[in-house]
Each structure stands twice: as C-alpha cells, then as structure tokens.
Design a protein around this motif. Sequence first.
Motif, PDB file in Angstrom:
ATOM      1  N   GLN A  28       0.816  -1.203   0.014  1.00 15.80           N
ATOM      2  CA  GLN A  28       0.237  -0.124   0.024  1.00 15.80           C
ATOM      3  C   GLN A  28       1.009   1.224   0.047  1.00 15.80           C
ATOM      4  N   LYS A  29       0.906   1.699  -1.118  1.00 19.88           N
ATOM      5  CA  LYS A  29       1.851   2.989  -1.216  1.00 19.88           C
ATOM      6  C   LYS A  29       1.319   4.149  -0.460  1.00 19.88           C
ATOM      7  N   LEU A  30       2.340   5.025   0.226  1.00 15.77           N
ATOM      8  CA  LEU A  30       1.813   5.833   1.227  1.00 15.77           C
ATOM      9  C   LEU A  30       1.768   7.506   0.472  1.00 15.77           C
ATOM     10  N   PRO A  31       0.741   8.075   0.782  1.00 18.34           N
ATOM     11  CA  PRO A  31       0.563   9.532   0.436  1.00 18.34           C
ATOM     12  C   PRO A  31       2.114  10.407   0.890  1.00 18.34           C
ATOM     13  N   VAL A  32       1.895  11.322   0.015  1.00 17.08           N
ATOM     14  CA  VAL A  32       3.329  12.184   0.295  1.00 17.08           C
ATOM     15  C   VAL A  32       2.819  13.671   0.263  1.00 17.08           C
ATOM     16  N   LEU A  33       3.421  14.563   1.301  1.00 18.28           N
ATOM     17  CA  LEU A  33       3.154  15.756   1.439  1.00 18.28           C
ATOM     18  C   LEU A  33       4.486  16.623   1.560  1.00 18.28           C
ATOM     19  N   ILE A  34       4.332  17.459   0.778  1.00 20.22           N
ATOM     20  CA  ILE A  34       5.552  18.359   0.375  1.00 20.22           C
ATOM     21  C   ILE A  34       5.423  19.732   0.737  1.00 20.22           C
ATOM     22  N   TYR A  35       6.356  20.288   1.443  1.00 18.39           N
ATOM     23  CA  TYR A  35       6.537  21.617   1.996  1.00 18.39           C
ATOM     24  C   TYR A  35       7.446  22.632   0.984  1.00 18.39           C
ATOM     25  N   LEU A  36       6.686  23.847   0.790  1.00 20.92           N
ATOM     26  CA  LEU A  36       7.568  24.897  -0.038  1.00 20.92           C
ATOM     27  C   LEU A  36       7.704  26.126   0.845  1.00 20.92           C
ATOM     28  N   HIS A  37       8.899  26.245   1.238  1.00 21.54           N
ATOM     29  CA  HIS A  37       9.095  27.396   2.156  1.00 21.54           C
ATOM     30  C   HIS A  37       8.611  28.764   1.849  1.00 21.54           C
ATOM     31  N   ILE A  81       1.766   8.426  11.809  1.00 18.50           N
ATOM     32  CA  ILE A  81       1.858   7.013  12.417  1.00 18.50           C
ATOM     33  C   ILE A  81       0.954   6.784  13.779  1.00 18.50           C
ATOM     34  N   THR A  82       1.545   7.472  14.543  1.00 17.02           N
ATOM     35  CA  THR A  82       1.134   7.368  15.956  1.00 17.02           C
ATOM     36  C   THR A  82      -0.355   7.690  16.301  1.00 17.02           C
ATOM     37  N   ASP A  83      -0.862   8.938  15.720  1.00 15.27           N
ATOM     38  CA  ASP A  83      -2.047   9.396  16.049  1.00 15.27           C
ATOM     39  C   ASP A  83      -3.169   8.950  15.092  1.00 15.27           C
ATOM     40  N   SER A  84      -3.105   8.727  13.957  1.00  8.01           N
ATOM     41  CA  SER A  84      -4.097   8.344  13.085  1.00  8.01           C
ATOM     42  C   SER A  84      -3.803   7.258  12.421  1.00  8.01           C
ATOM     43  N   SER A  85      -2.767   6.623  12.458  1.00  6.34           N
ATOM     44  CA  SER A  85      -2.266   5.237  11.642  1.00  6.34           C
ATOM     45  C   SER A  85      -2.576   5.596  10.169  1.00  6.34           C
ATOM     46  N   THR A  86      -2.183   6.911   9.753  1.00  8.33           N
ATOM     47  CA  THR A  86      -2.134   7.038   8.159  1.00  8.33           C
ATOM     48  C   THR A  86      -0.720   7.734   7.760  1.00  8.33           C
ATOM     49  N   PRO A  87       0.191   6.661   7.998  1.00 15.03           N
ATOM     50  CA  PRO A  87       1.680   7.045   7.668  1.00 15.03           C
ATOM     51  C   PRO A  87       1.495   7.912   6.420  1.00 15.03           C
ATOM     52  N   THR A  88       2.383   8.956   6.554  1.00 15.38           N
ATOM     53  CA  THR A  88       2.551   9.792   5.410  1.00 15.38           C
ATOM     54  C   THR A  88       4.115  10.126   5.277  1.00 15.38           C
ATOM     55  N   ILE A  89       4.574  10.172   3.987  1.00  9.76           N
ATOM     56  CA  ILE A  89       6.079  10.568   3.546  1.00  9.76           C
ATOM     57  C   ILE A  89       6.003  12.289   3.744  1.00  9.76           C
ATOM     58  N   LEU A  90       6.889  12.635   4.295  1.00  6.41           N
ATOM     59  CA  LEU A  90       6.978  14.308   4.263  1.00  6.41           C
ATOM     60  C   LEU A  90       8.387  14.787   3.580  1.00  6.41           C
ATOM     61  N   ILE A  91       8.369  15.607   3.047  1.00  8.27           N
ATOM     62  CA  ILE A  91       9.474  16.185   2.090  1.00  8.27           C
ATOM     63  C   ILE A  91       9.324  17.758   2.228  1.00  8.27           C
TER      64      ILE A  91
END
Length: 609
Positions: free
Chosen positions: A119-128, A153-163
């Motif tokens: 199950q591939k994980l969603p990705v959340l990207i930050y632009l400063h 991971i710990t709060d909602s069991s929806t692991p998300t990759i951050l960049i």
Amino acid sequence: MSYETYTFPHPVLGPLTGRLVENDSVVHFRSIPYATIPARFRPSEPLSAIPEIFDHRPHRQFTEYGFACPGRAHDPSDLPGELPRQYDEFKCLTLTISAIKSQLDIVSSGSLEQLNHLQKLPVLIYLHGGAFTEGAGHISSMHETIRLASFSITDSSTPTILISIGYRLGAFAGLASQDLLDEAIENGDEEIFNQGLFDQRKALLWVKKFIGGFGGDEDRVTVFGESAGSMSIALHLLADEPLFSRCAMQSGNVATFGRTLKWDEVNGIYEKLLKSIGGDAGGTKEQRLEVLRNIPQERLWEEFIGIGGAVMETYYGSEGTFFKKLEGVVPVYSNHVELTAKREWVDGVIVGDDFWEGYIFRNGLTHAKHKKFVKMFKTVFGQEMGTKILDSYDIEPDEGVWMDQMKFFVRVMYLIGDLFFQQPTVQMVDGLSKAYYNPQASGDGRKQKVFRYQFNLPNPWPGSPFSYVSGHHFVEMFYQFMTFRERYPTHRNKFYQRQSEEMARLWIAFANGKNPWEEYKEQTGYKIQICDDVNGWHSRTRDEDVERSRDEQWGERRYKQWELITEGFENLEKEGGKEKVEWARRKLWDMNGYMDDEDFVFSFGKKED
C-alpha cells in the motif's frame, strides 16, 4: 555521532543512508540533491542518480544537512537543534525526506508478493516562504518534518511521507533581462527566467520519479506552503503542469504580488544591479554577464536587495517560458482565479490566511502619514469608494482632519494586509467555490473540493517583534511542524500543543485524501475552520462567524471590508479594464508614496541610506 543511521537500498538510486529518528519510526534523509546548476542564472539540470561528488558530505551519506541557497542572513541561535547555515548557490538544490521506516523495511526486504500488494503512502511536500529572498525550509530545524511524519503513524495510523525542498532565491532565481534572454536563446535553453520556480518544478518531478522507491505514491502528492511558498503553488497551478493532486495555499497567491513586472522594468532592475556593482553597461553582453557572475554570492544578494530588486514579484512576460501554456495571457488580479479554477487535475485545495497579515508591514508603515495615504487612496479608488473603504477601517477619510498617528498606524496595517493577503484569499476561495460547486458554472462532472481556514493564535515567544501578536503573518509556522512543542506554555491543559497537533492532524488527513473539515460552499453556509486563542480549532458558517467575531477580543473578521475592497477593484475594472486595476495595485503597493521620512525607503522593512 549521537544518532543511529539506516541505510536503505533504493531500487533505482542505490543505497542511501539517513538518520533514524522519532523512536526509530522515521528515517530522515537530509539534503538529497535533485539538480545541479551549471552557471549562475542558468537553468538547473535534473539529476537521475546520486552524483559521486556533490558537496562536502561523503557519497550517499544524508545524515547531515547540506547547503542553503543564498538569501537574507539567518541567526539560528534561538532555534533548538539548528546549526549555523552554510550557503552555496551551486550546491543548494536539495530536498529532505522524512520516510516511514516500516515502509522502507518492506521495500528493502519484502517478498515479491508483499511488494505487489504494498500500500503506497501519500506524500506531503513543503515549499518554504520568505518573500522569494530568504528561507531554507529543507535544512531548517524549525521546519523539520520528522514530527509530522511520526505523528501520522502514532495519531491516526495514516503514515505519510514528508518532504521539504530548497530552491534558488533573489537575483539567483528571478533576474531577467535582454542579455539573459539572448544568452538563453544562443544556448538553446528551454527554461528562460523564473529559475527558482523551475527549480521547484524539477524537485516535484524528482519526487514523481523516485518516491515510489521509498514506498510513496506518486499519484497522491500534496503540496503546502506559506507566503512565498503559497504564491509558488499558485504559480504552478497557473503554469498547468500536473505535479500534485492536492494543495494547501497558506497566505498568498498571485494577487499578493504588489505589481506585475513589465519588460522594461526587469531590464531596468538588471541595469541598476550592474551599475551598483561597478559594471560597464556599455560593454558586450558577455562582459556584463561575466561581471555579474564573478562577484561573490553574498554581495550579489545584498546589491539586489539594496537596489530594490524584485521582492514578492515575478515576471510573466512571453520572453520567459515558465508560463508558456498560458499562451501569452498574463495572470493578474482580474483573471488569476478564473485561470486557477480550470486546473481540473487538482482534486482538493485548502485556502487560508492569518488574522492580521498586515502586521508584517509594521516597519515600513511606521513611516506612513495619514494625510498622504488618504489622498493617495482616494485617488486610486475615487472619492466615494475610497471614503467607504477608509470609513470601514475606522480611518478618517478627510485628509484635512487630524487623526491620531498610532490609531492610523494600527488601522492601516489591517488595510494594507487585507489588500495584498486577505482579500486575495477571499477572492480565491469564493471563486473556486463557485467553480467547483455551481453546476451551471462547472458542470455536473467535477469532483473538486475547496476548504477555507483562518489562523489566529498568538506568537507565544517573548522578546520577538511579534511577541503575543495574534494571527500575524507566518505565525502558524510556529505550530504546524510541532518543532517547538517543548517551548509552548503548559497552562490550559497544554492548549497550544493541542492546537499544534490538531493542525498536523488536519493537514495529514487532507494529504490522505480525506476532508480535513467541511467544504466551503453555499449549500452548507460557507464553513470556515478557525483557530483562535479561546476556542482552538473549530468550525463556523460565514454568518455565524460574522456574529460571533463581533465580540471577540482580537476584533471581528473583516467580511464587510473585504467586500468593499472587492467592489472597489470591480469598479476600477469596469472603468478601465484590468490595466486600471493593475495601476491601482501598483499605487497601493508603493508605500514610499505615502511616507514623510526622506531617510527611509520601504523594502520589506529594510532601511537604506
């Protein structure tokens, strides 16, 4: 070395070593290069592999941060865990990934069957942000994304990759001129001008290409950014390159730009910069560019800002290529929302701002004079409309009548902030709501959603110019990443920590394809999510907010004022088209036109002699 490491065999990039953090639940890969820069002002070149030599760090070792792109000098002394920044314009195009260790374990050692059903994980990207002249979110401990990744991971069991990504700033990114155009044509460059935006595009394309190897889903990419980061997202939407499926624009869009630069103006900036460093404008193109390329990076940045170089501005002209899909249409206040609403490849948009955006202009507006300002304002909007708007902000509309300077100073901060931040937020969210939810406007087939918020927590740190100011520009950055949670006051059952966690929870839910709160549409009363110092995060309809905010200690939400500003610009467009609107916005942006202090030149708070 006081940290554990984790080496991950990326299926395409090869072995990469990062830090194990957050109780070994997250692997932090710091400053992975995504592009190189062949020469100052030239287009960056995307990387398809990890280069043998990129910077001072050992090959494939991403346990330490690399370089920041040259920008405004930064004092890291008060930020926990942050080291002094090193700047290098040629080695700063990197991104930092907070990956989920359990996902990496499966990718690196899982069976073929496990990988086929991964199950591939969603990705959340930050632009400063940083007015396109400063900022280094990809190497900053303040903007570190490891706690967001762990919380997912710990709060909602929806692991998300951050960049988080870095990109060029100031003159390194935004300089445009005939010399640079001629050189680009000679070199066969396809990417002309706006190099910082092209850098961002290359970083997003790198993510699309390689994030699958980290267990991420290249088709579920969400970007979020504040101020210049938010404005960047708006520009990517206009450029019509489908690099993400969802986005959160926090305090900024195209209408935040004070003016739309013209070709003669960008050439004038170029010539002024050349003159300021002692270059010969009468030499050859090659000689002029050599002068600009040979001065130290620190001096180039200082000279660019010193001459009033393009701050919070960009060039849309047809000579450049970032907006080539617009086919010559220049995005301005009058058309940018309509153009944005046509991007059907985006399925969800968050649009929001802070309660008192205009406080960011406090240094310059200290020098604003009531008489000059009122005269200018009524020249722009006309006697009747100008008086209505000024009255709504409790600013004396008669320049011949005395007004207390301190009261004027406070009220004009609200007004200027609303002109360039908050009314554009309203314009964007109302326009998208109409396009997304009106069957006659959008057709029955559109599934896009728009969500609105406003942030109004105070700056909790004593000793800052922003101390205890509620809802000032960028204040949500102290909460969004949860990097300051040890510093928050603990009274009221850790109220500020709880609001920080709720903000993380909402944005992570959005990245996972969920509704973070109720949609902003007429059918449900235009729900707005508000975070304030009494109620924390909560939802109101627009009508409820009008009533409730009248009695709140920080002041009412300024719906009436935003409507009057909108009406004022609409009247100007009827009188003289979008050209008159752009003329008006230039006049309003030129704060030097209503100051009396001859020794002060407004340049985002910088005093020039």
